[in-house]
Design a protein around this motif. Structure first.
Motif, PDB file in Angstrom:
ATOM      1  N   GLU A  47       0.849  -1.188   0.000  1.00 47.13           N
ATOM      2  CA  GLU A  47       0.000   0.000   0.000  1.00 47.13           C
ATOM      3  C   GLU A  47       0.884   1.237   0.000  1.00 47.13           C
ATOM      4  OE1 GLU A  47      -0.073   1.999   2.960  1.00 47.13           O
ATOM      5  OE2 GLU A  47       1.432   0.693   3.839  1.00 47.13           O
ATOM      6  N   ARG A  48       0.246   2.403  -0.262  1.00 47.30           N
ATOM      7  CA  ARG A  48       1.002   3.654  -0.341  1.00 47.30           C
ATOM      8  C   ARG A  48       0.446   4.722   0.603  1.00 47.30           C
ATOM      9  NH1 ARG A  48       4.491   4.349  -4.399  1.00 47.30           N
ATOM     10  NH2 ARG A  48       4.158   6.608  -4.430  1.00 47.30           N
ATOM     11  N   THR A  49      -0.428   4.316   1.527  1.00 45.76           N
ATOM     12  CA  THR A  49      -0.999   5.282   2.454  1.00 45.76           C
ATOM     13  C   THR A  49      -0.186   5.366   3.746  1.00 45.76           C
ATOM     14  OG1 THR A  49      -3.189   4.870   1.537  1.00 45.76           O
ATOM     15  CG2 THR A  49      -3.103   5.981   3.660  1.00 45.76           C
ATOM     16  N   GLY A  50       0.279   4.241   4.257  1.00 48.67           N
ATOM     17  CA  GLY A  50       1.105   4.255   5.461  1.00 48.67           C
ATOM     18  C   GLY A  50       2.551   4.589   5.183  1.00 48.67           C
ATOM     19  N   SER A  51       2.968   4.406   3.915  1.00 49.41           N
ATOM     20  CA  SER A  51       4.339   4.692   3.494  1.00 49.41           C
ATOM     21  C   SER A  51       4.382   4.673   1.981  1.00 49.41           C
ATOM     22  CB  SER A  51       5.308   3.648   4.060  1.00 49.41           C
ATOM     23  OG  SER A  51       6.588   3.760   3.466  1.00 49.41           O
ATOM     24  N   ARG A  52       5.289   5.460   1.398  1.00 47.82           N
ATOM     25  CA  ARG A  52       5.476   5.428  -0.054  1.00 47.82           C
ATOM     26  C   ARG A  52       6.596   4.468  -0.461  1.00 47.82           C
ATOM     27  NH1 ARG A  52       4.533  11.320   0.099  1.00 47.82           N
ATOM     28  NH2 ARG A  52       2.517  11.740  -0.871  1.00 47.82           N
ATOM     29  N   LEU A  53       7.123   3.711   0.483  1.00 47.85           N
ATOM     30  CA  LEU A  53       8.217   2.794   0.198  1.00 47.85           C
ATOM     31  C   LEU A  53       7.735   1.458  -0.346  1.00 47.85           C
ATOM     32  CD1 LEU A  53      10.416   3.507   3.351  1.00 47.85           C
ATOM     33  CD2 LEU A  53      10.965   4.106   0.973  1.00 47.85           C
ATOM     34  N   GLY A  54       6.429   1.309  -0.548  1.00 47.72           N
ATOM     35  CA  GLY A  54       5.897   0.058  -1.066  1.00 47.72           C
ATOM     36  C   GLY A  54       5.863  -1.053  -0.036  1.00 47.72           C
ATOM     37  N   LEU A  55       5.664  -0.700   1.230  1.00 45.92           N
ATOM     38  CA  LEU A  55       5.616  -1.685   2.301  1.00 45.92           C
ATOM     39  C   LEU A  55       4.206  -2.245   2.443  1.00 45.92           C
ATOM     40  CD1 LEU A  55       7.643   0.273   5.026  1.00 45.92           C
ATOM     41  CD2 LEU A  55       8.516  -1.187   3.174  1.00 45.92           C
ATOM     42  N   THR A  56       4.112  -3.369   3.118  1.00 44.93           N
ATOM     43  CA  THR A  56       2.814  -3.903   3.501  1.00 44.93           C
ATOM     44  C   THR A  56       2.451  -3.356   4.876  1.00 44.93           C
ATOM     45  OG1 THR A  56       3.699  -5.845   4.625  1.00 44.93           O
ATOM     46  CG2 THR A  56       3.338  -6.021   2.233  1.00 44.93           C
ATOM     47  N   PRO A  57       1.189  -3.416   5.279  1.00 39.03           N
ATOM     48  CA  PRO A  57       0.840  -2.999   6.645  1.00 39.03           C
ATOM     49  C   PRO A  57       1.624  -3.766   7.708  1.00 39.03           C
ATOM     50  CG  PRO A  57      -1.142  -3.153   5.324  1.00 39.03           C
ATOM     51  CD  PRO A  57      -0.020  -3.691   4.472  1.00 39.03           C
ATOM     52  N   ASN A  79      17.182   1.794  -3.418  1.00 43.22           N
ATOM     53  CA  ASN A  79      17.491   0.711  -2.491  1.00 43.22           C
ATOM     54  C   ASN A  79      19.006   0.537  -2.438  1.00 43.22           C
ATOM     55  OD1 ASN A  79      14.713   0.191  -2.209  1.00 43.22           O
ATOM     56  ND2 ASN A  79      14.731  -1.131  -4.012  1.00 43.22           N
ATOM     57  N   THR A  80      19.564   0.676  -1.241  1.00 46.72           N
ATOM     58  CA  THR A  80      21.008   0.639  -1.096  1.00 46.72           C
ATOM     59  C   THR A  80      21.375   0.018   0.244  1.00 46.72           C
ATOM     60  OG1 THR A  80      23.011   2.007  -1.175  1.00 46.72           O
ATOM     61  CG2 THR A  80      21.076   2.983  -0.121  1.00 46.72           C
ATOM     62  N   GLN A  81      22.578   0.304   0.727  1.00 45.46           N
ATOM     63  CA  GLN A  81      23.030  -0.166   2.038  1.00 45.46           C
ATOM     64  C   GLN A  81      23.708   0.972   2.777  1.00 45.46           C
ATOM     65  OE1 GLN A  81      25.525  -3.650   1.572  1.00 45.46           O
ATOM     66  NE2 GLN A  81      23.757  -5.002   1.279  1.00 45.46           N
ATOM     67  N   ILE A  82      23.565   0.957   4.086  1.00 48.97           N
ATOM     68  CA  ILE A  82      24.275   1.882   4.961  1.00 48.97           C
ATOM     69  C   ILE A  82      25.096   1.044   5.935  1.00 48.97           C
ATOM     70  CG2 ILE A  82      24.069   3.676   6.715  1.00 48.97           C
ATOM     71  CD1 ILE A  82      21.479   4.539   5.438  1.00 48.97           C
ATOM     72  N   ALA A  83      26.419   1.137   5.822  1.00 47.21           N
ATOM     73  CA  ALA A  83      27.315   0.337   6.656  1.00 47.21           C
ATOM     74  C   ALA A  83      26.972  -1.150   6.583  1.00 47.21           C
ATOM     75  CB  ALA A  83      27.276   0.826   8.110  1.00 47.21           C
ATOM     76  N   GLY A  84      26.634  -1.582   5.371  1.00 48.29           N
ATOM     77  CA  GLY A  84      26.295  -2.983   5.174  1.00 48.29           C
ATOM     78  C   GLY A  84      24.878  -3.358   5.535  1.00 48.29           C
ATOM     79  N   LEU A  85      24.084  -2.390   5.995  1.00 46.37           N
ATOM     80  CA  LEU A  85      22.701  -2.662   6.383  1.00 46.37           C
ATOM     81  C   LEU A  85      21.765  -2.299   5.234  1.00 46.37           C
ATOM     82  CD1 LEU A  85      22.810  -1.057   9.956  1.00 46.37           C
ATOM     83  CD2 LEU A  85      23.017  -3.482   9.385  1.00 46.37           C
ATOM     84  N   PRO A  86      20.814  -3.168   4.872  1.00 43.14           N
ATOM     85  CA  PRO A  86      19.861  -2.837   3.808  1.00 43.14           C
ATOM     86  C   PRO A  86      19.081  -1.574   4.154  1.00 43.14           C
ATOM     87  CG  PRO A  86      19.741  -5.168   4.381  1.00 43.14           C
ATOM     88  CD  PRO A  86      20.595  -4.527   5.414  1.00 43.14           C
ATOM     89  N   SER A  87      18.962  -0.672   3.175  1.00 45.39           N
ATOM     90  CA  SER A  87      18.302   0.606   3.423  1.00 45.39           C
ATOM     91  C   SER A  87      17.529   1.017   2.184  1.00 45.39           C
ATOM     92  CB  SER A  87      19.341   1.679   3.777  1.00 45.39           C
ATOM     93  OG  SER A  87      18.723   2.891   4.138  1.00 45.39           O
ATOM     94  N   ASN A  88      16.262   1.396   2.376  1.00 48.96           N
ATOM     95  CA  ASN A  88      15.386   1.837   1.287  1.00 48.96           C
ATOM     96  C   ASN A  88      15.077   3.319   1.474  1.00 48.96           C
ATOM     97  OD1 ASN A  88      13.930  -1.047   2.407  1.00 48.96           O
ATOM     98  ND2 ASN A  88      14.888  -1.051   0.392  1.00 48.96           N
ATOM     99  N   TRP A  89      15.286   4.087   0.403  1.00 48.40           N
ATOM    100  CA  TRP A  89      15.082   5.532   0.454  1.00 48.40           C
ATOM    101  C   TRP A  89      13.990   5.956  -0.518  1.00 48.40           C
ATOM    102  CZ3 TRP A  89      17.654   8.921   3.685  1.00 48.40           C
ATOM    103  CH2 TRP A  89      18.766   8.412   4.366  1.00 48.40           C
ATOM    104  N   LEU A  90      13.282   7.014  -0.159  1.00 49.34           N
ATOM    105  CA  LEU A  90      12.378   7.691  -1.072  1.00 49.34           C
ATOM    106  C   LEU A  90      12.470   9.188  -0.818  1.00 49.34           C
ATOM    107  CD1 LEU A  90       8.949   6.955  -2.430  1.00 49.34           C
ATOM    108  CD2 LEU A  90       9.194   9.073  -1.133  1.00 49.34           C
ATOM    109  N   GLY A  91      12.586   9.933  -1.895  1.00 47.79           N
ATOM    110  CA  GLY A  91      12.578  11.384  -1.789  1.00 47.79           C
ATOM    111  C   GLY A  91      11.719  11.963  -2.881  1.00 47.79           C
ATOM    112  N   GLY A  92      11.153  13.142  -2.636  1.00 46.18           N
ATOM    113  CA  GLY A  92      10.293  13.694  -3.665  1.00 46.18           C
ATOM    114  C   GLY A  92       9.941  15.141  -3.459  1.00 46.18           C
ATOM    115  N   ILE A  93       9.250  15.668  -4.457  1.00 47.70           N
ATOM    116  CA  ILE A  93       8.774  17.049  -4.443  1.00 47.70           C
ATOM    117  C   ILE A  93       7.355  17.067  -4.994  1.00 47.70           C
ATOM    118  CG2 ILE A  93       9.824  17.475  -6.712  1.00 47.70           C
ATOM    119  CD1 ILE A  93      10.251  20.390  -5.790  1.00 47.70           C
TER     120      ILE A  93
END
Length: 722
Positions: A53-63, A363-377
């Motif tokens: 869903e995209r209401t709780g987050s725009r990262l494409g997560l499930t509830p 989708n990338t990594q921070i210090a070897g940790l999986p990390s998902n980013w979203l930015g927008g205008i």
């Protein structure tokens, strides 16, 4: 003035078939629409915990992956429950109550808040006039409804202290060819015809079109409603990496002699009631009217660079014209023998919104940790002009049971002239970002931040005064955010904690705000602390959610205790509560689903102007907010192809006034249905709503009127797909 139907139809045909380079987002993972008609499939999940869903987050997560209370109600669920419009769908969200009273037809009460404090979105877009623009729409054109409880301005902008609701329209998809239809007939000549199709054209084009028409001779005397909606979309895979969707919607609704409410018996104190002889009476003018025309356009481009980087751009356009001509207030005289009618309003709203939103996922990594980013205008321009003519009256009184009302334009002081009052122009530029980082294989951190630059410009078209100048402007720059942790106890169970903030207009809505409502006022601030859990049980046959929250909203407008005729921004309101939801497939042919919500909402600091005297309402509960709301649904298949079921809804008492001196009784509604599926494609359903014919109020309109819910209703429908 009614707008010609040829305009939206011509626009739809031209756009869908002539613009070869336009289009939308890929929806390859969307469930097959064919399953909509197989309601005997007990595998559906009414909680929607594993749907993206995209209401709780725009990262494409499930509830399940989101550290917040998120509910997704998809088409299969609201078809099974017989939800005929968007407000009936919302009854599946824990704690929500709704009302479609014409003066506030999109009213939603959520976590102790209402009005502009609950944001209602259309495909992730707010028109910033939710209590009017979110009027109930027939459910056929919608794919699902999503809701997130509590402050969520960090996702959608100003508003959303109580929560956000997103109505998601069906879109063209890659699931293959489908044709479906539905016909329904019920009490009060309630009828519906609907059809939809999804077609693959060549190797890379997909077309969807849905059309719905409905009409009803209302249960209130003289009320008649006609409405239709059309939604068309074209998905084109322009390259293996670039997809485009063009989506258009048209909504039309006309209600003759709308029902505005039923007068309550005097005295206006304690538990109120109505005279049963007035239950179906309509005191509006003979030619009372509500009419709405809405047009939506969206163009969505999605470009996927690779598995780690993607870009999404949404251009959107909204245009609405609304007309009212009604006598709106009815009050019993002192001895309850006559009904006094007053407040005639001729009103027109002309609103349009244009905007563009760009989002980048990485989708990338921070210090070897999986990390998902979203930015927008996001940039939008919202303009609205209102044309009100208000005559207070009163317009005499009538016998409560035997009467004939006048034509609206025969009332003294009323004429069919639309003079503009003021034009509001709201320009918004927003920057937003979200991140999810896995701190360990079980622990993830979700953060979000949004900065808005909001310019409000108001032009007064009437004679300027000190309290209503010819022109004024205000600028707001709220910064809102969220931080949440979610920990997986087991693969099927997690716990979470989150902190979130929001910003609201100080009073009213910016799209209609007056000088008095925003003079020297900043936006109100809201914050929430929430803890909860989401878990599966019985080897995946059941799911449950738990949420506990504490919300505080500060800087509300209230009367100055020393000068009650003026307002100051120091009020405070809070709510804390508990929400439970669960679904359990007890056996292969029996499913139970339900939710229950408990909320303690109150004014912490609030002074009301009562006859020129400032009176404290601290400790009182806001109007129309129940302490408890509960729902239960049962679905059972005793034999192959036959499904029977029922539902129960409980709403506790609510106050009609901020003094908390007038209240109604709690009510319980029962419903039942039976559905027979012939060949996995065709289904016939018989349904009864409000089985006991309970007299109850959807909401109060002050202390003297109640907007009643529908009486017992029966309908039969047939739905098919091939």
């Amino acid at each position: 003035m009614e707008r010609p139907l040829a305009t939206p139809i011509s626009l739809a045909v031209f756009t869908l078939f002539a613009q070869g380079a336009l289009a939308q987002e890929a929806v390859a993972n969307k469930p097959a629409v064919l399953s909509e008609v197989v309601i005997s499939d007990m595998s559906i999940d009414p909680l929607g915990l594993d749907q993206k869903e995209r209401t709780g987050s725009r990262l494409g997560l499930t509830p399940r992956e989101t550290p917040a209370s998120v509910t997704v109600i998809d088409r299969e669920v609201f078809e099974q429950r017989g939800a005929q419009n968007t407000q009936e769908i919302l009854q599946g969200v824990p704690g929500i109550t709704t009302s479609s009273a014409p003066g506030s037809p999109g009213a939603v009460f959520y976590r102790g808040f209402s009005g502009g404090s609950v944001t209602q979105l259309f495909n992730g877009i707010t028109v910033q006039y939710d209590v009017i623009a979110a009027r109930p729409v027939d459910s056929w054109i919608y794919d699902r409804v999503e809701a997130i409880g509590g402050p969520s301005s960090f996702l959608f902008g100003a508003g959303a202290v109580g929560g956000s609701i997103n109505y998601v329209t069906k879109l063209a998809n890659r699931d293959g060819n489908l044709i479906e239809g539905k016909a329904r007939y019920g009490s009060y000549n309630d009828r519906q015809l609907a059809a939809g199709t999804n077609q693959k054209l060549g190797e890379s084009n997909y077309l969807r079109l849905d059309v719905n028409g409905s009409a009803m001779d209302g249960w209130s005397d003289g009320t008649e409603r006609k409405a239709w909606q059309a939604a068309g979309s074209w998905l084109a895979d322009l390259t293996p990496q670039l997809s485009s969707t063009v989506a258009l919607e048209y909504q039309y609704e006309n209600v003759d002699r709308p029902y505005w409410g039923t007068p309550v018996l005097r005295p206006f104190s304690g538990e109120v009631g109505i005279d049963n002889g007035t239950r179906f009476k309509n005191y509006n003018s003979q030619d009372g009217l509500y009419k709405q025309t809405v047009k939506w356009g969206r163009w969505i481009l999605e470009y996927r660079v690779d598995d780690t980087l993607s870009l999404r751009n949404t251009f959107y356009h909204y245009d609405a014209l609304r007309d009212y001509q009604n006598v709106e207030t009815y009050t019993f005289n002192a001895n309850n023998t006559r009904v006094v009618r007053s407040n005639a309003l001729l009103q027109r709203h002309d609103q349009n919104l244009n905007g563009n939103r760009t989002e980048l996922n990485w989708n990338t990594q921070i210090a070897g940790l999986p990390s998902n980013w979203l930015g927008g205008i996001d940039y939008s321009l919202n303009k609205q002009t209102r044309y009100p003519l208000s005559v207070a009256g009163p317009f005499g009184s009538v016998d409560p049971y035997h009467f004939v009302t006048e034509n609206f334009f025969s009332l003294p002081g009323v004429s069919q002239v639309y003079n503009p009052d003021r034009s509001n122009r709201v320009t918004t530029l927003a920057l937003f970002a979200e991140n999810r980082t896995f701190l360990t294989s079980r622990l993830s951190l979700l953060t979000a931040l949004r900065w808005d630059d909001i310019d409000l410009e108001v032009t007064n078209h009437r004679t300027p005064t000190a309290t209503n100048p010819a022109y004024f402007e205000r600028n707001y720059k709220p910064l809102t955010g969220r931080a949440g942790l979610i920990y997986d106890l087991t693969p099927a169970a997690n716990v979470y904690v989150q902190y979130s903030t929001a910003a609201d207009p100080p009073a009213g809505i910016l799209a209609t705000a007056s000088y008095a409502q925003v003079e020297n006022f900043d936006l109100t601030t809201g914050r929430q602390v929430e803890i909860g859990s989401k878990l599966g049980f019985d080897e995946g046959r059941g799911n449950a959610t738990l949420a506990l929250y504490d919300i505080t909203r500060k800087n509300l407008s209230m009367a100055d205790p020393s000068r009650p005729g003026t307002t100051i921004p120091v009020g405070e309101q809070s709510s804390r509560g508990l929400e439970l939801a669960a679904t359990w497939l007890m056996t292969n042919n029996l499913r139970l689903s339900g939710n229950w919500a408990l909320v303690d909402a109150k004014y912490d600091k609030f002074v009301e102007n009562v006859g020129g005297v400032g009176v404290s309402r601290a400790g009182n509960r806001p109007t129309n907010i129940p302490k408890q709301v509960g729902n239960l649904w049962v679905a059972y298949t005793p034999i192959a192809n036959l499904e029977v079921g029922g539902d129960l809804r409980y709403v506790s008492s609510r106050y009609a006034d901020t003094a908390n001196t007038v209240y109604d009784d709690a009510y319980t509604l029962l419903g039942a249905y039976a559905a027979y599926t012939f060949d996995k494609r065709t289904r016939v359903t018989a349904r009864i709503k409000n089985l006991t014919d309970k007299v109850y109020a959807e909401s109060f309109s002050g202390s003297s009127m109640m907007y009643l819910g529908a009486p017992r209703m029966l309908d039969v429908s047939i739905q098919t797909a091939f």
